[in-house]
Motif scaffolding. Structure first.
Motif, PDB file in Angstrom:
ATOM      1  N   ASP A  56      -2.359  16.631 -17.264  1.00  0.00           N
ATOM      2  CA  ASP A  56      -2.934  15.292 -17.139  1.00  0.00           C
ATOM      3  C   ASP A  56      -1.869  14.239 -17.426  1.00  0.00           C
ATOM      4  N   LEU A  57      -2.045  13.078 -16.824  1.00  0.00           N
ATOM      5  CA  LEU A  57      -1.098  11.975 -16.973  1.00  0.00           C
ATOM      6  C   LEU A  57      -1.766  10.810 -17.692  1.00  0.00           C
ATOM      7  N   ILE A  58      -1.007  10.159 -18.568  1.00  0.00           N
ATOM      8  CA  ILE A  58      -1.482   8.945 -19.224  1.00  0.00           C
ATOM      9  C   ILE A  58      -0.464   7.840 -18.985  1.00  0.00           C
ATOM     10  N   PHE A  59      -0.849   6.832 -18.194  1.00  0.00           N
ATOM     11  CA  PHE A  59      -0.052   5.621 -18.025  1.00  0.00           C
ATOM     12  C   PHE A  59      -0.331   4.743 -19.241  1.00  0.00           C
ATOM     13  N   THR A  60       0.711   4.348 -19.963  1.00  0.00           N
ATOM     14  CA  THR A  60       0.515   3.787 -21.298  1.00  0.00           C
ATOM     15  C   THR A  60       0.331   2.271 -21.346  1.00  0.00           C
TER      16      THR A  60
ATOM     17  N   VAL B 226      -0.998  -7.804  -4.294  1.00  0.00           N
ATOM     18  CA  VAL B 226      -0.819  -6.455  -4.825  1.00  0.00           C
ATOM     19  C   VAL B 226       0.356  -6.511  -5.787  1.00  0.00           C
ATOM     20  N   HIS B 227       0.132  -6.061  -7.025  1.00  0.00           N
ATOM     21  CA  HIS B 227       1.118  -6.224  -8.084  1.00  0.00           C
ATOM     22  C   HIS B 227       1.732  -4.904  -8.514  1.00  0.00           C
ATOM     23  N   HIS B 228       2.949  -4.997  -9.023  1.00  0.00           N
ATOM     24  CA  HIS B 228       3.640  -3.880  -9.669  1.00  0.00           C
ATOM     25  C   HIS B 228       3.342  -3.885 -11.159  1.00  0.00           C
ATOM     26  N   GLU B 229       3.291  -2.700 -11.762  1.00  0.00           N
ATOM     27  CA  GLU B 229       3.203  -2.540 -13.210  1.00  0.00           C
ATOM     28  C   GLU B 229       4.017  -1.300 -13.557  1.00  0.00           C
ATOM     29  N   SER B 230       5.189  -1.463 -14.157  1.00  0.00           N
ATOM     30  CA  SER B 230       6.048  -0.325 -14.505  1.00  0.00           C
ATOM     31  C   SER B 230       5.674   0.181 -15.887  1.00  0.00           C
ATOM     32  N   GLU B 231       5.529   1.507 -16.031  1.00  0.00           N
ATOM     33  CA  GLU B 231       4.965   2.037 -17.267  1.00  0.00           C
ATOM     34  C   GLU B 231       5.590   3.368 -17.678  1.00  0.00           C
ATOM     35  N   LEU B 232       5.615   3.592 -18.989  1.00  0.00           N
ATOM     36  CA  LEU B 232       5.883   4.920 -19.532  1.00  0.00           C
ATOM     37  C   LEU B 232       4.664   5.789 -19.274  1.00  0.00           C
ATOM     38  N   VAL B 233       4.907   6.997 -18.765  1.00  0.00           N
ATOM     39  CA  VAL B 233       3.824   7.929 -18.486  1.00  0.00           C
ATOM     40  C   VAL B 233       3.972   9.165 -19.370  1.00  0.00           C
ATOM     41  N   VAL B 234       2.895   9.520 -20.038  1.00  0.00           N
ATOM     42  CA  VAL B 234       2.829  10.715 -20.883  1.00  0.00           C
ATOM     43  C   VAL B 234       2.265  11.862 -20.053  1.00  0.00           C
ATOM     44  N   VAL B 235       2.890  13.044 -20.158  1.00  0.00           N
ATOM     45  CA  VAL B 235       2.393  14.246 -19.494  1.00  0.00           C
ATOM     46  C   VAL B 235       1.856  15.189 -20.563  1.00  0.00           C
ATOM     47  N   ILE B 236       0.597  15.550 -20.426  1.00  0.00           N
ATOM     48  CA  ILE B 236      -0.040  16.416 -21.417  1.00  0.00           C
ATOM     49  C   ILE B 236       0.395  17.868 -21.216  1.00  0.00           C
TER      50      ILE B 236
END
Length: 295
Positions: A254-258, A143-153
Motif C-alpha cells: 500500500d502507498l501513503i502520500f504524506t 489541474v494542479h501539481h502536488e509533490s509528495e513523499l510517499v510511504v510504501v507499506i
C-alpha cells in the motif's frame, strides 16, 4: 537498497551505473502480467527475510545501464493509495486563495488534516506523461501539481501505534498527487488515469534514513514551484500510519502520500516536471492533453 520495477515488471536493484536484475533471485516465478502479479506485494511483505539473498545477487551483478531499461512505477496493484490532506501549514493557508479562485468559496472542512483514497489505477511510472482529461480541459478547470513523499507499506497491520509505525514501512518513493480544482469529492478529482506518478524507484527505509528530514523540491519547466522539508509536516509519518490504520487495514505494498507542500499550482500540456527528494532521486515526467472523452 533501491528497488525498482522495469521492462515487463521485472524486479531490480538500482546501483551506480544502472540496474541489477533480481527477478531470478526471488523465491517465486516471474509473472509479467501487471493485472495478476502479486510478487511485488509479496516482496514488500517479505523483504526483511529476503534482504541478504538480494544483497548477494546485487554483488554478483551484472549491471544493465539505466538507459537500456524502461522503469515502471515502483508499485504493482496496491490494495489502496492513501493520501494525507492539509498536512503542511503553509499549504493550508494558500488553499484559501486557491479555493476562492477555483470554487468561489472556501471549503473549511478541507482545511483540517485527514486521509482519503485515490484509485490504484491512477498510478503512472517515470517518464510516463500525465494526461489531462479532455473534459476537464474543456470545462476550464485548473489541474494542479502536488509533490509528495510517499510511504510504501511493508508488513501490513491494523491499529498500528505511532511508536511502532516504522516497523511497517518498507521504504519511500517520490509521488505527484495531480488534482483537478473543481467541486466534488477529492478521491474523484485525484483519481484520473496517470494522476499518481510514482518513482523513479523505492528506497528502503534502512538506506533512506529518517523520514522527518527529507528535502522536497519540484521544478516545472526548470523553475522552482515547491520546496519544503518533511520536518514541517503537521502530522508526521508515524502518526499518519497510526491514523490511517485505525480506519483501514494496511496491506503490503500500500502507498501513503504524506501531503502536499505549499506552492501548488497549475500544470499545462507541454510542461516538464522534475520532483526530487533528498536521497530518493528525481521523478521526471511531462504533461499532455487527452485526445478523447475518456481522459
Amino acid at each position: 537498497m533501491k528497488l525498482c520495477l522495469f521492462d515487463d515488471y521485472r524486479t531490480g536493484a538500482v546501483v551506480d551505473g544502472g540496474i541489477v536484475d533480481l527477478t531470478a533471485s526471488l523465491p517465486w516465478p516471474h509473472d509479467p502480467d501487471p493485472e495478476t502479479v502479486g510478487s511485488w506485494r509479496r516482496l514488500c511483505r517479505d523483504y526483511a527475510e529476503l534482504a541478504d539473498r538480494l544483497a548477494d545477487a546485487v554483488a554478483q551483478g551484472p549491471v544493465v545501464p539505466l538507459d537500456r531499461v524502461r522503469l515502471r512505477a515502483p508499485a504493482l496493484n496496491p490494495s489502496k493509495i492513501i493520501a494525507a490532506a492539509s498536512n503542511y501549514a503553509e499549504h493550508v493557508h494558500e488553499m484559501h486563495a486557491v479555493q476562492e479562485r477555483t470554487l468561489g468559496k472556501v471549503e473549511e472542512w478541507m482545511m483540517s488534516f485527514d486521509v482519503f483514497l485515490k484509485a490504484p489505477s491512477s498510478l503512472a511510472g517515470p517518464e510516463e506523461p500525465i494526461v489531462l482529461p479532455a473534459a476537464v480541459l474543456a470545462a476550464g478547470h485548473e489541474v494542479h501539481h502536488e509533490s509528495e513523499l510517499v510511504v510504501v507499506i511493508g508488513k501490513g497491520g491494523r491499529d498500528i501505534p505511532a511508536e511502532r509505525a516504522r516497523e511497517h514501512i518498507l521504504g519511500y518513493s517520490i509521488g505527484l498527487d495531480i488534482t483537478v480544482r473543481s467541486p466534488g469529492d477529492r478521491s474523484r478529482r485525484k483519481s484520473y488515469d496517470t494522476f499518481s506518478p510514482l518513482g523513479p524507484w523505492l528506497t528502503t527505509a534502512d538506506e533512506a534514513g529518517p523520514d522527518d528530514n527529507f528535502e522536497i523540491e519540484l521544478l516545472v519547466n526548470g523553475e522552482e514551484r515547491q520546496r519544503v522539508n518533511t520536518a514541517d509536516l503537521i502530522v508526521a509519518v508515524p502518526a499518519i500510519v497510526e491514523h490511517a490504520s485505525r480506519v483501514m487495514t494496511l496491506s503490503p505494498g500500500d502507498l501513503i502520500f504524506t501531503g502536499a507542500p505549499p506552492g501548488v499550482g497549475p500544470i499545462h500540456p507541454g510542461d516538464v516536471l522534475a520532483a526530487s527528494i533528498s536521497g530518493l532521486g528525481v521523478l521526471r515526467t511531462s504533461v499532455t492533453a487527452g485526445s478523447d472523452g475518456t481522459r
